[in-house]
Write an enzyme that holds these catalytic residues in place. Structure first.
Site, PDB file in Angstrom:
ATOM      1  N   SER A   1      88.238  13.607  17.463  1.00 32.45           N
ATOM      2  CA  SER A   1      88.416  13.432  16.018  1.00 32.45           C
ATOM      3  C   SER A   1      88.128  12.005  15.568  1.00 32.45           C
ATOM      4  O   SER A   1      88.189  11.058  16.353  1.00 32.45           O
ATOM      5  CB  SER A   1      89.851  13.770  15.605  1.00 32.45           C
ATOM      6  OG  SER A   1      90.152  15.118  15.879  1.00 32.45           O
TER       7      SER A   1
HETATM    8  N1  SAH Z   1      92.206  15.641  21.572  1.00 33.63           N
HETATM    9  C1  SAH Z   1      90.841  15.576  22.056  1.00 33.63           C
HETATM   10  C2  SAH Z   1      89.837  16.342  21.200  1.00 33.63           C
HETATM   11  C3  SAH Z   1      90.164  17.787  21.076  1.00 33.63           C
HETATM   12  S1  SAH Z   1      88.802  18.860  20.772  1.00 33.63           S
HETATM   13  C4  SAH Z   1      90.394  14.154  22.253  1.00 33.63           C
HETATM   14  O1  SAH Z   1      91.145  13.226  21.929  1.00 33.63           O
HETATM   15  O2  SAH Z   1      89.275  13.967  22.752  1.00 33.63           O
HETATM   16  C5  SAH Z   1      89.711  20.347  21.057  1.00 33.63           C
HETATM   17  C6  SAH Z   1      89.876  20.682  22.517  1.00 33.63           C
HETATM   18  O3  SAH Z   1      90.735  21.816  22.598  1.00 33.63           O
HETATM   19  C7  SAH Z   1      88.581  21.060  23.220  1.00 33.63           C
HETATM   20  O4  SAH Z   1      88.386  20.258  24.342  1.00 33.63           O
HETATM   21  C8  SAH Z   1      88.805  22.528  23.604  1.00 33.63           C
HETATM   22  O5  SAH Z   1      88.207  22.882  24.834  1.00 33.63           O
HETATM   23  C9  SAH Z   1      90.317  22.582  23.710  1.00 33.63           C
HETATM   24  N2  SAH Z   1      90.935  23.910  23.605  1.00 33.63           N
HETATM   25  C10 SAH Z   1      90.599  24.955  22.816  1.00 33.63           C
HETATM   26  N3  SAH Z   1      91.447  25.987  23.015  1.00 33.63           N
HETATM   27  C11 SAH Z   1      92.346  25.581  23.954  1.00 33.63           C
HETATM   28  C12 SAH Z   1      93.478  26.191  24.587  1.00 33.63           C
HETATM   29  N4  SAH Z   1      93.878  27.439  24.307  1.00 33.63           N
HETATM   30  N5  SAH Z   1      94.180  25.462  25.483  1.00 33.63           N
HETATM   31  C13 SAH Z   1      93.795  24.200  25.795  1.00 33.63           C
HETATM   32  N6  SAH Z   1      92.745  23.578  25.239  1.00 33.63           N
HETATM   33  C14 SAH Z   1      92.029  24.257  24.329  1.00 33.63           C
END
Ligand code: SAH
Length: 216
Positions: free
Chosen positions: A61
């Protein structure tokens, strides 16, 4: 490029000037080397006022959004907290400087392993990356003082609310596939209150209590 200078400018212009005043939060953003959480070719854009790709179609983000969500949790330093959606590990690193222990769950095995490696290399010993479906939470270390979900779903997964401690807070984008509203929840005994905050756009939370997993 002088990354430290870029970081200080990011904090002043994008975060402090937009209303985030908690000095501990600002210090965390001055400290974590965001450029080391993005692919090498994007390093020089790491401190820009925008989200960045981190592989597997996922994004880290915009700095202000990371700060905004972090600030709302009001961390004091002694909390055990849970993040869903480790991605690059940047948000986890910010939280690691503000809480006692951070558990973070990522569904993509490759992203989880890369994030764990990166965080270990940078010396974050209080951040623990778990691979799995974060919509189920992580009962093993519950209850949590705070839960942050950095992907969006049609509703808050029930297990995440149940794993909050009394007084605990949950922050998460909730809504449609391509547009959501940031929601802040708080547990009081067996009651939950929630507030709708700003409109946002996040990648989908996939899994049992999220969006259906797309067929490959
Ligand atoms: N917080 C992260 C960015 C998040 S992007 C940072 O600082 O870089 C959202 C992430 O959520 C992605 O990597 C995606 O693979 C993950 N995601 C999606 N569904 C999920 C689930 N059910 N459990 C764990 N991770 C998940």
């Amino acid at each position: 490029m002088n990354y430290q200078l870029a970081r200080e400018e990011m904090v002043d212009v994008q975060i402090a000037r937009r209303g985030i005043r908690d000095e501990r939060v600002l210090e965390a953003f001055r400290t974590v080397p965001r450029h080391l959480f993005v692919p090498a070719r994007d390093r020089d854009h790491a401190y820009a006022d925008s989200p960045l790709p981190i592989g597997k179609g996922q994004t880290i983000s915009q700095p202000y959004i990371v700060a905004y969500m972090t600030d709302l949790l009001n961390l004091q330093g002694d909390e055990i907290i849970l993040e869903i959606g480790t991605g690059s590990g940047y948000q986890a690193a910010i939280l690691g400087g503000l809480a006692a222990e951070v558990h973070t769950i990522e569904r993509h095995d490759k992203l989880a392993r890369a994030a764990q490696k990166r965080l270990s290399k940078l010396g974050y010993e209080n951040i623990h990356v778990h691979q799995g479906d974060g919509t189920l939470g992580l009962l093993e270390f519950a209850p949590y003082a705070a839960v942050m979900v950095t992907a969006a779903a049609p509703a808050v997964p029930r297990p995440l609310l149940e794993q909050l401690q009394d007084g605990g807070k949950l922050i998460m984008p909730v809504g449609e596939r391509f547009g959501q509203v940031m929601e802040l929840w708080q547990r009081r005994g067996e009651e939950f209150t929630s507030k709708k905050l700003a409109p946002v756009a996040f990648v989908p939370l996939l899994g049992r209590h999220g969006w259906d997993t797309p067929r490959l």
